[in-house]
Scaffold this active site. Structure first.
Site, PDB file in Angstrom:
ATOM      1  N   LYS A   8       3.234   0.576   9.850  1.00  0.00           N
ATOM      2  CA  LYS A   8       3.451   2.035   9.127  1.00  0.00           C
ATOM      3  C   LYS A   8       2.714   2.983   9.840  1.00  0.00           C
ATOM      4  O   LYS A   8       3.090   4.181   9.461  1.00  0.00           O
ATOM      5  CB  LYS A   8       3.125   1.882   7.571  1.00  0.00           C
ATOM      6  CG  LYS A   8       3.990   1.266   6.540  1.00  0.00           C
ATOM      7  CD  LYS A   8       3.632   1.441   5.311  1.00  0.00           C
ATOM      8  CE  LYS A   8       2.674   0.283   4.747  1.00  0.00           C
ATOM      9  NZ  LYS A   8       2.549   0.557   3.292  1.00  0.00           N
ATOM     10  N   GLU A  11       0.901  -1.231  -0.005  1.00  0.00           N
ATOM     11  CA  GLU A  11       0.017  -0.068   0.057  1.00  0.00           C
ATOM     12  C   GLU A  11       0.742   1.242  -0.039  1.00  0.00           C
ATOM     13  O   GLU A  11       1.844   1.393   0.747  1.00  0.00           O
ATOM     14  CB  GLU A  11      -1.002   0.065   1.482  1.00  0.00           C
ATOM     15  CG  GLU A  11      -1.761  -1.225   1.252  1.00  0.00           C
ATOM     16  CD  GLU A  11      -2.543  -0.806   2.706  1.00  0.00           C
ATOM     17  OE1 GLU A  11      -3.416  -0.190   2.730  1.00  0.00           O
ATOM     18  OE2 GLU A  11      -2.410  -1.892   3.489  1.00  0.00           O
ATOM     19  N   ARG A  32       4.822 -12.757  10.358  1.00  0.00           N
ATOM     20  CA  ARG A  32       5.275 -11.494   9.960  1.00  0.00           C
ATOM     21  C   ARG A  32       6.608 -11.388  10.785  1.00  0.00           C
ATOM     22  O   ARG A  32       6.855 -12.235  11.790  1.00  0.00           O
ATOM     23  CB  ARG A  32       4.553 -10.449  10.199  1.00  0.00           C
ATOM     24  CG  ARG A  32       3.820 -10.497  11.680  1.00  0.00           C
ATOM     25  CD  ARG A  32       3.116  -8.965  12.201  1.00  0.00           C
ATOM     26  NE  ARG A  32       4.049  -7.794  12.170  1.00  0.00           N
ATOM     27  CZ  ARG A  32       3.586  -6.730  12.549  1.00  0.00           C
ATOM     28  NH1 ARG A  32       2.460  -6.326  12.597  1.00  0.00           N
ATOM     29  NH2 ARG A  32       4.649  -5.786  12.546  1.00  0.00           N
TER      30      ARG A  32
END
Length: 552
Positions: free
Chosen positions: A271, A35, A261
């Site tokens: 983020k 993104e 992750r």
């Protein structure tokens, strides 16, 4: 450039090998779908190395596709930064750069298809009401009062959404699945929402935007992705991924696979939270060397190969764990120990005067650029009667634990002579301004018998220096797992950044970017265009236990 980041086997690799062996697919097609709402961090590096690395390893292809479905949070700056980071890591995407926005017309048609099948409806509940109606993990959801609208009415309302007849947040398009599902993601998830904001690719063409879950699976299918790889937090989303593809008329159906992750000690890898650090000016931008962003690590002095090595070392599993920062640090340290040329730098300078040498005394020592690699050559090092040493290498009193220049004791200068401190000169505030020493000219390269010389210190001639600033960095957070803390800003390390003003060798070769300053650590020249001074960023200590302790 051939890059392999998959020397170790993992469960995804085994799945791919079986699929290729069974001829389920003729070739591998992966994608990296960031993104564009922030800079990439070390966690994204794991995904980049996995998706691009697998494609390279199996002679397949990997697309770069920007998941640009929320123009409010997106910025063209982030797109440029992401492209730069991927190239810096050493990878190349397949063909042209792709965008989810490229498929907006197709996505709109599939949304209408779901409405016509009675599998989607326009809901007039607001965001808070939708959350309330959805229920909890322990209680089932409640059907929206708009759930049973006719297909014709939903088509009309969706058209009005597209044409901008409703304000932001007033209506949305939801899938009609099961409000009693044990999986929250399947309780009539939102597929489209209204956002009046200019898009960096489509400008003002659209005011409705698909959600990630709706656009992602369809984009994968349109691109012929064979293995859609994501992290474990999307494990339940796989049910919606499959549901959407199973209920639209699309030929290709990729499979989604999840891995754990990256979680790194003393680090935030979100983020959204990293953006809070930037906007609150807790750090100096996304490329602050304390940040775990790839641009921050690059400015800190980390190399692409060290990042790839780290990602390879930690492997791909379904097991969540907190990786020690030493695992990342050892990758860059091991590399720089072999490749970084050595130089002298004094970060906390204090003068010493060799009183038994004449004022104009000069001598040249030829010293190696790397003690274990003569192929890196030698350089001249000027020696005079006045030198700089590090203030924290001097002790007025010997407590039998000090390893430095001690008043009344001898010490060897790196590559040079043995000297002895005989007097200390101080100013009116009792601050040391100069140390008077003697120099034994018969000790160059020799270790005299029956003389206890306690260690070696680094130095610079006052006539052979270049002023420089040294930026020293410590962990950005004071606790191991700040990601778990709601008020994570309370744990920001106030001592994470320190500036020193000292000297480096005058003839330092600026064509090199990274150096080992002997006894200090590994440093790189700061590449920030705003800098007019010579600034060195500290990359890492020489070892985990090699940290100097400042005297108070």
């Amino acid at each position: 450039m051939k890059i392999s980041t998959h020397s170790n086997s993992n469960f995804i690799k085994k799945i791919i090998e079986k699929d290729l062996k069974d001829k389920k697919y003729l070739s591998l097609q992966t994608r990296f779908p960031p993104e564009p709402n922030g800079y990439l961090h070390i966690g994204h590096a794991k995904s980049i190395c996995l998706n691009f690395g697998l494609a390279q390893y199996y002679k397949g292809k990997c697309n770069l596709r920007f998941d640009d479905t929320n123009p409010i949070k997106e910025n063209i700056e982030y797109i440029h930064a992401i492209k730069k980071d991927i190239k810096w890591l050493g990878f190349k995407w397949n063909g042209e750069i792709l965008y989810s926005s490229k498929y907006f017309n197709i996505l709109n048609k599939y949304a209408i298809e779901l409405i016509n099948k009675g599998l989607a409806y326009v809901d007039k509940l607001n965001k808070e009401e939708i959350r309330k109606y959805r229920g909890t993990l322990k209680t089932p959801g409640i059907n929206s009062p708009y759930r049973n609208q006719s297909i014709a009415e939903n088509i009309l309302l969706f058209k009005k959404m597209k044409n901008g007849h409703f304000p932001t947040g007033s209506v949305c398009l939801r899938a009609k699945i099961n409000m009693n599902s044990p999986f929250m993601i399947m309780r009539d998830p939102v597929l489209y929402r209204i956002i009046f904001s200019k898009h960096h690719q489509t400008q003002d063409k659209w005011c409705i935007y698909p959600t990630y879950d709706f656009s992602h699976c369809i984009s994968d299918a349109l691109e012929g992705i064979t293995h859609s790889i994501c992290t474990l937090e999307f494990q339940d989303n796989r049910r919606l991924y499959d549901w959407i593809l199973n209920h639209i008329t699309i030929q290709h159906h990729p499979n989604q696979y999840e891995y754990s992750r990256l979680n790194l000690e003393y680090t935030i890898l979100s983020k959204r939270k990293l953006n809070i650090l930037v906007t609150n000016k807790i750090v100096n931008g996304w490329d602050d060397p304390r940040m775990p962003t790839l641009s921050g690590l690059r400015r800190r002095g980390y190399t692409p190969s060290s990042i790839r090595k780290f990602c390879d070392n930690i492997g791909i599993t379904k097991q969540d764990n907190l990786i020690e920062t030493s695992s990342l640090e050892s990758c860059i340290r091991d590399e720089l120990n072999k490749t970084a040329p050595r130089n002298m730098a004094v970060l906390n300078p204090i003068k010493i005067l060799l009183c038994n040498l004449p004022e104009n005394y000069q001598e040249i020592f030829m010293v190696p650029n790397h003690p274990a690699n003569n192929r890196m050559g030698f350089r001249p090092l000027l020696f005079t009667n006045e030198l700089y040493i590090d203030y924290f290498d001097f002790y007025e009193v010997d407590n039998n634990k000090n390893y430095g220049l001690i008043l009344g004791k001898e010490i060897r200068l790196r590559y040079g002579y043995i000297i002895k401190a005989i007097e200390v000169k101080k100013d009116n505030n009792n601050n040391i301004v100069q140390i008077i020493c003697t120099c034994d000219k018969n000790t160059l390269g020799k270790n005299p018998k029956n003389r206890q010389v306690k260690g070696v210190i680094h130095w610079l001639s006052t006539k052979n220096t270049l002023p420089a600033f040294f930026h020293l960095y410590e962990k950005l957070f004071t606790i191991k797992n700040p990601e778990k803390e709601k008020d994570f800003l309370n744990y920001v390390n106030p001592k994470s950044f320190l500036i020193k003003k000292g000297f480096v060798e005058l003839n330092i070769k600026k064509i090199n970017n990274i150096f080992q300053f002997e006894r200090e650590g590994y440093f790189c020249i700061d590449k920030n265009d705003k800098n007019t001074d010579l600034i060195f960023n500290k990359i890492i200590n020489l070892s985990n236990t090699n940290k100097k302790i400042d005297k108070k």
